[in-house]
Write a protein that holds these residues in place. Structure first.
Motif: not given
Length: 353
Positions: A72-87
């Motif tokens: 997610a970070k490699a693709s700069d997907d901010e929504t996915q980054i936030a969701e995975l960090e939450r998990q």
């Protein structure tokens, strides 16, 4: 290792370890004191309560989320980054992972990889043990024997209690991104002062450099392939040459090395076995080529059902030769072991970076 931020709003990739780590536990974690430390007795009681299956489940789930976060970070997907960090935070963060890893590597479960390192280093350890015994028998007034303990840097240390602790024979310095106890320094290896630092910050116990560097289940935690290559390259900056010996000692050492390959300085590298034996992009032979390009030669290795253990000797006399030989030979992400069901673990080395 630092890079200048380009004039762009895109996230800059980094070779540091911290981006691959999950969020830490929240401050309401009952095992955390107000100062951020862990209550040892509570930590220990939790350790004993975790079953082997449960700890494996925690570690496996943690790595899955961590890999997804890296993508997610490699693709700069901010929504996915936030969701995975939450998990990851909900799953307990780094501390829960450390706890599960510590339990999984406990001696009672046969998981202390440092025992393998001690076994392989016995030709360095036993002479020191014998010297200590001889020193203890010396009469008062006699010339004391000089004992030079093995200086070891353990990266990603989870505990100060392992087989590396041999009084008078080893001196062990331990670091990790998040210290799990007294005796483990909290820092990022990619930011850790090198022994050659001009300000002397890289010195330890009066020496610059270490005899042995241990990366046990650390490299696989780095979230991207290039970061793993950068870490391997950086290990060479922490190893020290053997102290200068007298002519007699040098001759005796040369004779010994005709039979036994020198072990110091060396890198102890442990990876999950599938990283080498079930990857599309890495095999034991390909790893050997990568390590050779850095100046390492394979001194020992073994593979169990779960882990690949290896010991790599670093030869300072061949360092420049290796650098010249491999200077224009990059190791990119390249499929070398095709087939279904394989994983994507990879190490990328760019010598010109």
């Amino acid at each position: 290792m630092g890079r200048t931020r380009p004039p762009s709003t895109r996230r800059v990739k980094t070779s540091k370890l911290r981006p691959g780590r999950p969020p830490l536990l929240s401050t309401n974690d009952k095992a955390t004191t107000a100062s951020g430390g862990t209550r040892p007795h509570q930590h220990q009681s939790q350790s004993h309560s975790q079953s082997s299956r449960h700890t494996r489940s925690i570690i496996r789930a943690h790595h899955v989320l961590q890999k997804q976060l890296a993508r997610a970070k490699a693709s700069d997907d901010e929504t996915q980054i936030a969701e995975l960090e939450r998990q990851l935070a909900e799953a307990g963060g780094l501390r829960t992972y450390q706890l599960a890893s510590t339990v999984g590597q406990s001696a009672s479960r046969g998981g202390d990889s440092s025992r393998v390192l001690v076994e392989w280093m016995r030709d360095e350890i036993e002479p020191r043990r014998q010297s200590l015994k001889a020193k203890a028998k010396e009469k008062k007034g006699g010339e004391p024997q000089r004992i030079d303990p093995l200086h070891i840097l353990e990266v990603g240390a989870l505990s100060t209690q392992n087989a590396l602790n041999i009084p008078g024979v080893t001196s062990v310095r331990r670091i990790d991104l998040r210290s799990s106890g007294v005796g483990i320094e909290e820092c990022d290896f990619m930011d850790f002062p090198t022994p050659s630092a001009a300000d002397g910050s890289g010195e330890w116990l009066g020496r610059r450099g270490y005899d042995v560097l241990s990366l046990s289940l650390v490299l696989n935690y780095v979230p991207d392939a290039k970061g793993r290559g950068d870490m391997l390259r950086r290990t060479t900056e922490f190893l020290s040459e053997r102290p200068t010996r007298s002519t007699k000692e040098a001759d005796e050492q040369a004779e010994a090395e005709v039979v036994n390959q020198p072990l110091v300085p060396s890198l102890f590298l442990v990876l999950p076995a599938p990283c080498l034996h079930n990857s599309r992009y890495l095999t034991p032979r390909y790893l050997e080529l990568i390590m050779s390009s850095l100046g390492y030669s394979l001194a020992n290795h073994k593979t169990t059902q779960k882990l690949y253990y290896s010991l790599w000797h670093y030869d300072f006399t061949k360092r420049e030769e290796s650098r010249n030989q491999w200077r224009r030979t990059p190791f990119p992400k390249k499929e070398i072991n095709p087939g279904g069901g394989r994983n994507n673990f990879c190490i990328v080395v760019d010598h010109d970076a």
